[in-house]
Scaffold this motif. Structure first.
Motif, PDB file in Angstrom:
ATOM      1  N   ILE A 398       0.823  -1.207   0.000  1.00 63.89           N
ATOM      2  CA  ILE A 398       0.000   0.000   0.000  1.00 63.89           C
ATOM      3  C   ILE A 398       0.862   1.263   0.000  1.00 63.89           C
ATOM      4  O   ILE A 398       0.334   2.370  -0.155  1.00 63.89           O
ATOM      5  N   ASN A 399       2.178   1.094   0.156  1.00 64.50           N
ATOM      6  CA  ASN A 399       3.093   2.237   0.084  1.00 64.50           C
ATOM      7  C   ASN A 399       3.887   2.245  -1.219  1.00 64.50           C
ATOM      8  O   ASN A 399       4.945   2.889  -1.315  1.00 64.50           O
ATOM      9  N   GLY A 400       3.380   1.537  -2.216  1.00 63.57           N
ATOM     10  CA  GLY A 400       3.957   1.611  -3.549  1.00 63.57           C
ATOM     11  C   GLY A 400       5.072   0.638  -3.853  1.00 63.57           C
ATOM     12  O   GLY A 400       5.627   0.647  -4.958  1.00 63.57           O
ATOM     13  N   HIS A 401       5.413  -0.242  -2.915  1.00 58.92           N
ATOM     14  CA  HIS A 401       6.508  -1.176  -3.139  1.00 58.92           C
ATOM     15  C   HIS A 401       5.967  -2.542  -3.553  1.00 58.92           C
ATOM     16  O   HIS A 401       6.027  -3.520  -2.816  1.00 58.92           O
ATOM     17  N   ARG A 402       5.424  -2.582  -4.753  1.00 53.77           N
ATOM     18  CA  ARG A 402       4.931  -3.832  -5.320  1.00 53.77           C
ATOM     19  C   ARG A 402       5.374  -3.902  -6.772  1.00 53.77           C
ATOM     20  O   ARG A 402       5.909  -2.945  -7.317  1.00 53.77           O
ATOM     21  N   GLY A 403       5.167  -5.055  -7.364  1.00 47.61           N
ATOM     22  CA  GLY A 403       5.589  -5.202  -8.752  1.00 47.61           C
ATOM     23  C   GLY A 403       7.055  -5.546  -8.879  1.00 47.61           C
ATOM     24  O   GLY A 403       7.681  -6.108  -7.977  1.00 47.61           O
ATOM     25  N   GLU A 404       7.625  -5.162  -9.996  1.00 49.52           N
ATOM     26  CA  GLU A 404       8.996  -5.523 -10.338  1.00 49.52           C
ATOM     27  C   GLU A 404      10.006  -4.824  -9.419  1.00 49.52           C
ATOM     28  O   GLU A 404       9.794  -3.688  -8.987  1.00 49.52           O
ATOM     29  N   THR A 405      11.104  -5.526  -9.110  1.00 50.70           N
ATOM     30  CA  THR A 405      12.219  -4.954  -8.338  1.00 50.70           C
ATOM     31  C   THR A 405      13.479  -5.026  -9.200  1.00 50.70           C
ATOM     32  O   THR A 405      14.273  -5.959  -9.063  1.00 50.70           O
ATOM     33  N   PRO A 406      13.682  -4.029 -10.075  1.00 48.81           N
ATOM     34  CA  PRO A 406      14.810  -4.100 -11.020  1.00 48.81           C
ATOM     35  C   PRO A 406      16.178  -3.997 -10.366  1.00 48.81           C
ATOM     36  O   PRO A 406      17.173  -4.420 -10.952  1.00 48.81           O
ATOM     37  N   THR A 407      16.259  -3.417  -9.170  1.00 42.35           N
ATOM     38  CA  THR A 407      17.548  -3.300  -8.476  1.00 42.35           C
ATOM     39  C   THR A 407      17.422  -3.839  -7.058  1.00 42.35           C
ATOM     40  O   THR A 407      16.313  -3.970  -6.515  1.00 42.35           O
ATOM     41  N   VAL A 408      18.559  -4.105  -6.433  1.00 47.78           N
ATOM     42  CA  VAL A 408      18.564  -4.577  -5.047  1.00 47.78           C
ATOM     43  C   VAL A 408      17.982  -3.509  -4.122  1.00 47.78           C
ATOM     44  O   VAL A 408      17.311  -3.819  -3.132  1.00 47.78           O
ATOM     45  N   GLN A 409      18.204  -2.241  -4.453  1.00 43.64           N
ATOM     46  CA  GLN A 409      17.682  -1.152  -3.629  1.00 43.64           C
ATOM     47  C   GLN A 409      16.155  -1.169  -3.575  1.00 43.64           C
ATOM     48  O   GLN A 409      15.561  -0.850  -2.530  1.00 43.64           O
ATOM     49  N   HIS A 410      15.523  -1.518  -4.690  1.00 42.16           N
ATOM     50  CA  HIS A 410      14.063  -1.628  -4.694  1.00 42.16           C
ATOM     51  C   HIS A 410      13.599  -2.713  -3.727  1.00 42.16           C
ATOM     52  O   HIS A 410      12.634  -2.525  -2.981  1.00 42.16           O
ATOM     53  N   MET A 411      14.292  -3.853  -3.739  1.00 41.31           N
ATOM     54  CA  MET A 411      13.912  -4.936  -2.828  1.00 41.31           C
ATOM     55  C   MET A 411      14.229  -4.559  -1.387  1.00 41.31           C
ATOM     56  O   MET A 411      13.468  -4.903  -0.467  1.00 41.31           O
ATOM     57  N   GLU A 412      15.313  -3.848  -1.152  1.00 42.71           N
ATOM     58  CA  GLU A 412      15.649  -3.413   0.209  1.00 42.71           C
ATOM     59  C   GLU A 412      14.559  -2.512   0.779  1.00 42.71           C
ATOM     60  O   GLU A 412      14.215  -2.604   1.965  1.00 42.71           O
ATOM     61  N   ALA A 413      14.018  -1.630  -0.064  1.00 38.78           N
ATOM     62  CA  ALA A 413      12.942  -0.752   0.391  1.00 38.78           C
ATOM     63  C   ALA A 413      11.701  -1.559   0.751  1.00 38.78           C
ATOM     64  O   ALA A 413      11.026  -1.276   1.749  1.00 38.78           O
ATOM     65  N   ARG A 414      11.398  -2.571  -0.047  1.00 39.23           N
ATOM     66  CA  ARG A 414      10.239  -3.419   0.250  1.00 39.23           C
ATOM     67  C   ARG A 414      10.453  -4.177   1.555  1.00 39.23           C
ATOM     68  O   ARG A 414       9.553  -4.243   2.399  1.00 39.23           O
ATOM     69  N   VAL A 415      11.638  -4.743   1.733  1.00 39.83           N
ATOM     70  CA  VAL A 415      11.941  -5.496   2.946  1.00 39.83           C
ATOM     71  C   VAL A 415      11.865  -4.578   4.172  1.00 39.83           C
ATOM     72  O   VAL A 415      11.348  -4.967   5.227  1.00 39.83           O
ATOM     73  N   ALA A 416      12.358  -3.349   4.044  1.00 41.32           N
ATOM     74  CA  ALA A 416      12.306  -2.398   5.160  1.00 41.32           C
ATOM     75  C   ALA A 416      10.870  -2.138   5.591  1.00 41.32           C
ATOM     76  O   ALA A 416      10.566  -2.064   6.788  1.00 41.32           O
ATOM     77  N   HIS A 417       9.958  -2.022   4.629  1.00 42.97           N
ATOM     78  CA  HIS A 417       8.536  -1.813   4.958  1.00 42.97           C
ATOM     79  C   HIS A 417       7.943  -3.066   5.592  1.00 42.97           C
ATOM     80  O   HIS A 417       7.116  -2.978   6.508  1.00 42.97           O
ATOM     81  N   ASP A 418       8.334  -4.236   5.092  1.00 43.84           N
ATOM     82  CA  ASP A 418       7.834  -5.489   5.681  1.00 43.84           C
ATOM     83  C   ASP A 418       8.253  -5.619   7.140  1.00 43.84           C
ATOM     84  O   ASP A 418       7.450  -6.002   8.003  1.00 43.84           O
ATOM     85  N   LEU A 419       9.509  -5.294   7.430  1.00 40.03           N
ATOM     86  CA  LEU A 419      10.004  -5.415   8.805  1.00 40.03           C
ATOM     87  C   LEU A 419       9.384  -4.349   9.706  1.00 40.03           C
ATOM     88  O   LEU A 419       9.160  -4.606  10.895  1.00 40.03           O
ATOM     89  N   TRP A 420       9.103  -3.180   9.159  1.00 44.37           N
ATOM     90  CA  TRP A 420       8.414  -2.155   9.944  1.00 44.37           C
ATOM     91  C   TRP A 420       7.034  -2.657  10.364  1.00 44.37           C
ATOM     92  O   TRP A 420       6.611  -2.467  11.509  1.00 44.37           O
ATOM     93  N   TYR A 421       6.351  -3.322   9.450  1.00 45.15           N
ATOM     94  CA  TYR A 421       5.026  -3.869   9.780  1.00 45.15           C
ATOM     95  C   TYR A 421       5.132  -4.907  10.892  1.00 45.15           C
ATOM     96  O   TYR A 421       4.329  -4.903  11.834  1.00 45.15           O
ATOM     97  N   ILE A 422       6.118  -5.792  10.802  1.00 50.12           N
ATOM     98  CA  ILE A 422       6.274  -6.835  11.816  1.00 50.12           C
ATOM     99  C   ILE A 422       6.514  -6.215  13.195  1.00 50.12           C
ATOM    100  O   ILE A 422       5.951  -6.655  14.202  1.00 50.12           O
TER     101      ILE A 422
END
Length: 448
Positions: A398-422
């Motif tokens: 819901i914060n825009g981190h979905r879909g393709e992750t062309p770089t590692v930085q994109h995935m790092e941002a998604r993981v950071a949001h996932d861990l914030w939720y946890i």
């Protein structure tokens, strides 16, 4: 409750000769007992480790007993029914009643202690990792067993294996963590205990980093120093001191609330959406033939593999060592599939995954196993996404981190949001994510 009900009646009978009846005192007993029990639940007094601490039990029970009587007195004053209660009778109920209650608590403590000595109680299962000499291992295992902790696995690493190159040390530690993960996946481990000499700071720091991929509490015994443990919580194992350097992601009450929400929503949504799901299935069948559902192996809680369900939106069924991420204007996506993906309708079959317990409504989105294997070595905290069940939607989405992750930085941002939720889980947050996901289903630019 019996003490509050009958001791005042006995007191009044022998002091005045009157028979006041028990109705008013029974009402007071019910009210004070409910208040006291709720207070004890909040203070976690019924947890095993607290039951085995007499000092904590007596202190907490005194507070609960006083609070219960205070509520009764306030209620009597506010409703102008204080005349129904004799002051002498209430005092006589308070003191002997407290003594009886504390006596009952001591009896429970003694009974549990005797059963522990006979090894009849198993409170938790533990995996023990030993660094260095194991001269104290047998003693530690025996002490744990006497406190209801069953050591289901033990991995010993000699000091000589940790004094070589960093690569050799990391390989040995990784093997220990691998064995711990196997124990967790097989539901044979609730907590990990690490025993190590104080001087093994480098090995412990690396081990702590590797253990982040294991979704159970990690406790260091018997002592530690200032390596990355400034937020660690002291742990008292009935006289056995330790330091919890990694807490469980969700408490049992949080997991119960989350599971109750999952079952309620999924149980209602599945039959209500059944006609619509049938129409979507027919659309997939007419536009692109069989199979209607796309099935792929993904990793869930604790890295356990499950089969995720989606409506098929592509002409391929990738489920191997190489899985290409979906891209904008991806030629593999069918026309009807593009419509489903635009509005996230292809995810609806995962309601079944939620109902059977493989997934949750809210949580980190599960990735293809090929992508897990790709990013796990690149992002240190990646495996911590598996500390909770994966979700149909999540904070990252819901914060825009979905879909393709062309770089590692994109995935790092998604993981950071996932861990914030946890770290910030709450029922209110889950409901907010559900509502925001429903709104985004109509105009989410990140969906393709």
């Amino acid at each position: 409750m019996s003490a509050i009900t009958f001791t005042p009646v006995i007191y009044l009978y022998f002091s005045t000769g009157a028979n006041p009846g028990i109705s008013s005192f029974l009402k007071a007993a019910l009210e004070s007992s409910v208040v006291a029990v709720l207070f004890l639940i909040v203070r976690r007094s019924y947890e095993f480790q607290n039951l085995m601490s007499l000092r904590s039990q007596f202190s907490t029970y005194l507070q609960a007993w006083m609070l219960g009587f205070l509520v009764v007195m306030i209620e009597a004053f506010m409703t102008q029914t204080s005349a129904d209660y004799s002051r002498g009778g209430m005092l006589f109920a308070f003191v002997p009643g407290l003594a009886l209650a504390c006596g009952a608590r001591f009896a429970i403590f003694d009974a549990l202690r005797q059963r522990l000595r006979r090894h009849e109680i198993v409170v938790s299962s533990a995996f023990l990792i030993l660094l260095g000499e194991r001269r104290d291992a047998d003693t530690m295992v025996s002490r744990m067993r006497s406190r209801g902790i069953m050591v289901s696995g033990l991995y010993s690493i000699p000091a000589s294996s940790l004094t070589g190159s960093d690569q050799m040390r990391d390989g040995v530690l990784a093997k220990a963590v691998h064995n711990a993960r196997l124990a967790v996946s097989a539901s044979r481990c609730d907590v990990i205990y690490v025993m190590a000499p104080w001087q093994m700071e480098n090995a412990l720091t690396r081990l702590q980093s590797l253990l982040r991929r294991v979704p159970v509490p990690v406790t260091l015994l018997p002592d530690t120093f200032g390596f990355d443990a400034h937020n660690a919580r002291p742990v008292d194992l009935a006289g056995l001191s330790g330091l919890e350097i990694q807490r469980a992601p969700l408490t049992w009450s949080e997991r119960a609330v989350k599971r109750a929400l999952d079952i309620t929503v999924a149980g209602i949504a599945l039959p209500l959406l059944a006609p619509f799901l049938g129409m979507v299935a027919l659309g997939v069948l007419v536009t692109s033939g069989r199979p209607i559902l796309f099935r792929q192996h993904r990793r869930g809680f604790a890295g356990r593999t499950f089969e995720i369900l989606k409506f098929r939106t592509m002409r391929v069924m990738e489920n191997g060592a190489v899985v290409r991420q979906a891209e904008r204007h991806d030629p593999r996506v069918t026309k009807f599939g593009a419509f489903l993906r635009k509005h996230s309708l292809d995810e609806l079959p995962q309601i079944w995954n939620v109902l059977v317990g493989d997934m949750s409504l809210i949580g980190p989105r599960p990735h293809a196993q090929a992508h897990d294997d790709q990013y796990d070595p690149l992002i240190e905290t990646y495996a911590m996404r598996h500390h909770v069940k994966p979700g149909i939607t999540g904070w990252a989405q819901i914060n825009g981190h979905r879909g393709e992750t062309p770089t590692v930085q994109h995935m790092e941002a998604r993981v950071a949001h996932d861990l914030w939720y946890i770290d910030h889980f709450s029922l209110r947050l889950d409901l907010y994510i559900v509502a925001k996901t429903a709104l985004l289903a109509f105009h989410d630019r990140a969906a393709y």
